[in-house]
Design a protein around this motif. Sequence first.
Motif, PDB file in Angstrom:
ATOM      1  N   TYR A   1       0.847  -1.190   0.000  1.00 25.01           N
ATOM      2  CA  TYR A   1       0.000   0.000   0.000  1.00 25.01           C
ATOM      3  C   TYR A   1       0.884   1.242   0.000  1.00 25.01           C
ATOM      4  CZ  TYR A   1      -3.912  -3.053   1.088  1.00 25.01           C
ATOM      5  OH  TYR A   1      -4.875  -4.029   1.036  1.00 25.01           O
ATOM      6  N   PRO A   2       0.347   2.369  -0.438  1.00 24.06           N
ATOM      7  CA  PRO A   2       1.164   3.600  -0.432  1.00 24.06           C
ATOM      8  C   PRO A   2       1.435   4.075   0.991  1.00 24.06           C
ATOM      9  CG  PRO A   2      -1.091   4.092  -1.089  1.00 24.06           C
ATOM     10  CD  PRO A   2      -0.993   2.598  -1.003  1.00 24.06           C
ATOM     11  N   GLU A   3       2.522   4.818   1.136  1.00 22.27           N
ATOM     12  CA  GLU A   3       2.869   5.388   2.432  1.00 22.27           C
ATOM     13  C   GLU A   3       1.986   6.598   2.743  1.00 22.27           C
ATOM     14  OE1 GLU A   3       5.020   4.105   4.646  1.00 22.27           O
ATOM     15  OE2 GLU A   3       5.275   2.440   3.251  1.00 22.27           O
ATOM     16  N   SER A   4       1.523   7.282   1.707  1.00 19.31           N
ATOM     17  CA  SER A   4       0.672   8.459   1.878  1.00 19.31           C
ATOM     18  C   SER A   4      -0.096   8.695   0.583  1.00 19.31           C
ATOM     19  CB  SER A   4       1.511   9.693   2.215  1.00 19.31           C
ATOM     20  OG  SER A   4       2.329  10.025   1.114  1.00 19.31           O
ATOM     21  N   LEU A   5      -1.064   9.583   0.634  1.00 25.32           N
ATOM     22  CA  LEU A   5      -1.789   9.936  -0.579  1.00 25.32           C
ATOM     23  C   LEU A   5      -0.891  10.707  -1.544  1.00 25.32           C
ATOM     24  CD1 LEU A   5      -5.248  11.014   0.891  1.00 25.32           C
ATOM     25  CD2 LEU A   5      -4.644   8.854  -0.205  1.00 25.32           C
ATOM     26  N   GLU A   6       0.079  11.439  -0.997  1.00 27.67           N
ATOM     27  CA  GLU A   6       1.011  12.173  -1.842  1.00 27.67           C
ATOM     28  C   GLU A   6       1.860  11.221  -2.694  1.00 27.67           C
ATOM     29  OE1 GLU A   6       0.568  12.853   1.446  1.00 27.67           O
ATOM     30  OE2 GLU A   6      -0.515  14.740   1.151  1.00 27.67           O
ATOM     31  N   GLU A   7       2.115  10.024  -2.182  1.00 24.25           N
ATOM     32  CA  GLU A   7       2.872   9.045  -2.970  1.00 24.25           C
ATOM     33  C   GLU A   7       2.092   8.642  -4.220  1.00 24.25           C
ATOM     34  OE1 GLU A   7       5.095   4.694  -2.586  1.00 24.25           O
ATOM     35  OE2 GLU A   7       3.992   5.491  -0.862  1.00 24.25           O
ATOM     36  N   LEU A   8       0.771   8.567  -4.106  1.00 30.99           N
ATOM     37  CA  LEU A   8      -0.053   8.263  -5.278  1.00 30.99           C
ATOM     38  C   LEU A   8       0.058   9.374  -6.318  1.00 30.99           C
ATOM     39  CD1 LEU A   8      -3.266   6.903  -3.526  1.00 30.99           C
ATOM     40  CD2 LEU A   8      -1.511   5.579  -4.709  1.00 30.99           C
ATOM     41  N   VAL A   9       0.217  10.597  -5.869  1.00 31.11           N
ATOM     42  CA  VAL A   9       0.388  11.723  -6.790  1.00 31.11           C
ATOM     43  C   VAL A   9       1.777  11.683  -7.410  1.00 31.11           C
ATOM     44  CG1 VAL A   9       0.447  14.247  -6.979  1.00 31.11           C
ATOM     45  CG2 VAL A   9      -1.276  13.150  -5.538  1.00 31.11           C
ATOM     46  N   GLU A  10       2.794  11.437  -6.590  1.00 31.18           N
ATOM     47  CA  GLU A  10       4.177  11.395  -7.079  1.00 31.18           C
ATOM     48  C   GLU A  10       4.369  10.307  -8.131  1.00 31.18           C
ATOM     49  OE1 GLU A  10       6.547  10.811  -3.604  1.00 31.18           O
ATOM     50  OE2 GLU A  10       6.024  12.775  -2.775  1.00 31.18           O
ATOM     51  N   LYS A  11       3.713   9.175  -7.942  1.00 34.61           N
ATOM     52  CA  LYS A  11       3.873   8.052  -8.881  1.00 34.61           C
ATOM     53  C   LYS A  11       2.810   8.071  -9.976  1.00 34.61           C
ATOM     54  CE  LYS A  11       6.551   5.249  -5.886  1.00 34.61           C
ATOM     55  NZ  LYS A  11       6.874   3.949  -5.378  1.00 34.61           N
ATOM     56  N   LYS A  12       2.110   9.189 -10.109  1.00 38.37           N
ATOM     57  CA  LYS A  12       1.159   9.447 -11.203  1.00 38.37           C
ATOM     58  C   LYS A  12      -0.082   8.551 -11.182  1.00 38.37           C
ATOM     59  CE  LYS A  12       4.056  12.367 -13.177  1.00 38.37           C
ATOM     60  NZ  LYS A  12       4.172  13.618 -12.546  1.00 38.37           N
ATOM     61  N   TYR A  13      -0.439   8.056 -10.011  1.00 37.67           N
ATOM     62  CA  TYR A  13      -1.700   7.321  -9.893  1.00 37.67           C
ATOM     63  C   TYR A  13      -2.871   8.293  -9.758  1.00 37.67           C
ATOM     64  CZ  TYR A  13       0.533   2.760  -9.512  1.00 37.67           C
ATOM     65  OH  TYR A  13       1.245   1.619  -9.776  1.00 37.67           O
ATOM     66  N   LEU A  14      -2.592   9.451  -9.175  1.00 35.77           N
ATOM     67  CA  LEU A  14      -3.577  10.522  -9.045  1.00 35.77           C
ATOM     68  C   LEU A  14      -2.954  11.811  -9.577  1.00 35.77           C
ATOM     69  CD1 LEU A  14      -4.901  10.030  -5.379  1.00 35.77           C
ATOM     70  CD2 LEU A  14      -6.157   9.556  -7.472  1.00 35.77           C
ATOM     71  N   ARG A  15      -3.779  12.695 -10.125  1.00 37.33           N
ATOM     72  CA  ARG A  15      -3.268  14.007 -10.552  1.00 37.33           C
ATOM     73  C   ARG A  15      -3.005  14.890  -9.337  1.00 37.33           C
ATOM     74  NH1 ARG A  15      -6.535  15.916 -15.922  1.00 37.33           N
ATOM     75  NH2 ARG A  15      -5.932  14.123 -17.168  1.00 37.33           N
ATOM     76  N   ALA A  16      -3.879  14.798  -8.352  1.00 39.43           N
ATOM     77  CA  ALA A  16      -3.736  15.570  -7.121  1.00 39.43           C
ATOM     78  C   ALA A  16      -4.521  14.848  -6.037  1.00 39.43           C
ATOM     79  CB  ALA A  16      -4.281  16.987  -7.303  1.00 39.43           C
ATOM     80  N   VAL A  17      -4.179  15.121  -4.807  1.00 39.10           N
ATOM     81  CA  VAL A  17      -4.939  14.558  -3.694  1.00 39.10           C
ATOM     82  C   VAL A  17      -6.344  15.146  -3.774  1.00 39.10           C
ATOM     83  CG1 VAL A  17      -5.114  14.391  -1.191  1.00 39.10           C
ATOM     84  CG2 VAL A  17      -2.868  14.308  -2.282  1.00 39.10           C
ATOM     85  N   PRO A  18      -7.377  14.302  -3.762  1.00 36.58           N
ATOM     86  CA  PRO A  18      -8.737  14.832  -3.894  1.00 36.58           C
ATOM     87  C   PRO A  18      -9.133  15.707  -2.705  1.00 36.58           C
ATOM     88  CG  PRO A  18      -8.792  12.501  -3.368  1.00 36.58           C
ATOM     89  CD  PRO A  18      -7.358  12.855  -3.598  1.00 36.58           C
ATOM     90  N   VAL A  19     -10.051  16.597  -2.967  1.00 40.27           N
ATOM     91  CA  VAL A  19     -10.562  17.492  -1.933  1.00 40.27           C
ATOM     92  C   VAL A  19     -11.814  16.868  -1.325  1.00 40.27           C
ATOM     93  CG1 VAL A  19     -11.588  19.763  -1.523  1.00 40.27           C
ATOM     94  CG2 VAL A  19      -9.644  19.526  -3.079  1.00 40.27           C
ATOM     95  N   ASP A  20     -11.871  16.891  -0.003  1.00 38.58           N
ATOM     96  CA  ASP A  20     -13.088  16.464   0.684  1.00 38.58           C
ATOM     97  C   ASP A  20     -14.085  17.609   0.545  1.00 38.58           C
ATOM     98  OD1 ASP A  20     -15.123  15.870   2.504  1.00 38.58           O
ATOM     99  OD2 ASP A  20     -13.748  14.959   3.944  1.00 38.58           O
ATOM    100  N   PRO A  21     -15.177  17.421  -0.187  1.00 41.87           N
ATOM    101  CA  PRO A  21     -16.080  18.544  -0.447  1.00 41.87           C
ATOM    102  C   PRO A  21     -16.823  19.040   0.797  1.00 41.87           C
ATOM    103  CG  PRO A  21     -17.017  16.520  -1.271  1.00 41.87           C
ATOM    104  CD  PRO A  21     -15.629  16.198  -0.831  1.00 41.87           C
ATOM    105  N   ILE A  22     -16.871  18.245   1.835  1.00 44.94           N
ATOM    106  CA  ILE A  22     -17.549  18.675   3.058  1.00 44.94           C
ATOM    107  C   ILE A  22     -16.656  19.647   3.834  1.00 44.94           C
ATOM    108  CG2 ILE A  22     -18.727  17.926   5.159  1.00 44.94           C
ATOM    109  CD1 ILE A  22     -20.018  16.871   2.548  1.00 44.94           C
ATOM    110  N   THR A  23     -15.372  19.308   3.981  1.00 48.13           N
ATOM    111  CA  THR A  23     -14.433  20.186   4.686  1.00 48.13           C
ATOM    112  C   THR A  23     -13.773  21.179   3.740  1.00 48.13           C
ATOM    113  OG1 THR A  23     -12.578  18.662   4.379  1.00 48.13           O
ATOM    114  CG2 THR A  23     -13.914  18.402   6.374  1.00 48.13           C
TER     115      THR A  23
END
Length: 126
Positions: free
Chosen positions: A65-87
């Motif tokens: 599993y990834p170490e953080s959500l930022e790792e998913l961004v760094e390795k191009k799995y996500l364009r950016a960490v998604p925004v929680d629309p409630i907060t």
Amino acid sequence: MVNKKARGFTLIELLVVLGIVALLLTLAVPRFFPSVDRSKETVLAENLRSTRATIDQFYGDTGAYPESLEELVEKKYLRAVPVDPITERSDSWLLVPPEQPARGNVADIKSGAPGNDRNGKPYAEW
């Protein structure tokens, strides 16, 4: 020369118009806010679904599993960490670690928003 009387609205006419506008607002506003909340909950559900699918894809590709959500961004799995629309923040996610900590830090993600949805279920249980 004819003296023309200045034309304008009387106080009564202005009060009648303001009363009509206020009546229309009392009908429209209560319908507006629940639709905004419903839209935010729909976006939250989609962000959770797609991020969880991305975490699963990362695990399938790397075996951990990834170490953080930022790792998913760094390795191009996500364009950016998604925004929680409630907060309305991208750093309020609750990260759920895997059962075996040696295999990464993020096995699941939940909303960090306080409160409950329209059905009374806490956002943190989504």
